[in-house]
Design an enzyme around this catalytic site. Sequence first.
Site, PDB file in Angstrom:
ATOM      1  CE  LYS A  39      -1.345  -8.978   6.735  1.00 25.19           C
ATOM      2  NZ  LYS A  39      -0.696  -9.700   7.811  1.00 25.19           N
ATOM      3  CB  THR A  47      -3.376 -12.799   9.064  1.00 22.96           C
ATOM      4  OG1 THR A  47      -3.797 -11.839  10.044  1.00 22.96           O
ATOM      5  CG2 THR A  47      -4.336 -13.980   9.027  1.00 22.96           C
ATOM      6  CD  GLU A 102       1.628 -10.737   9.559  1.00 26.35           C
ATOM      7  OE1 GLU A 102       1.144  -9.845   8.836  1.00 26.35           O
ATOM      8  OE2 GLU A 102       0.948 -11.393  10.367  1.00 26.35           O
TER       9      GLU A 102
END
Length: 104
Positions: free
Chosen positions: A22, A25, A75
Amino acid sequence: MTAPTTMTFFERFETDILSGKKTITIRDESERNYQPGSVVEVSTLEQGRVFCNLKIISVEPILFYDLGEFHAQQENMTLDVLKDVIQDIYPGISQLYVVSYELV
């Protein structure tokens, strides 16, 4: 406005952040003031447990309907899941901000 020095994530994202799966954000307007080049302390939203530091790479505006597979990959989830997660956190939102980061 002063740049934030901390960031929180739901605990369920910790493993993906620490593994490098990831790398972005997606946040609302209230969290758009992160500064590229700055380092932030990261903790869990639920308990406030610090688990890493992240270097902010960029902060870019994006509209909800412009989110694509590339964002979902960053993500570490499918596009449908990403859109569902965003709608759960920010119901009805259209203007978002993609915060790119790297683990330090």
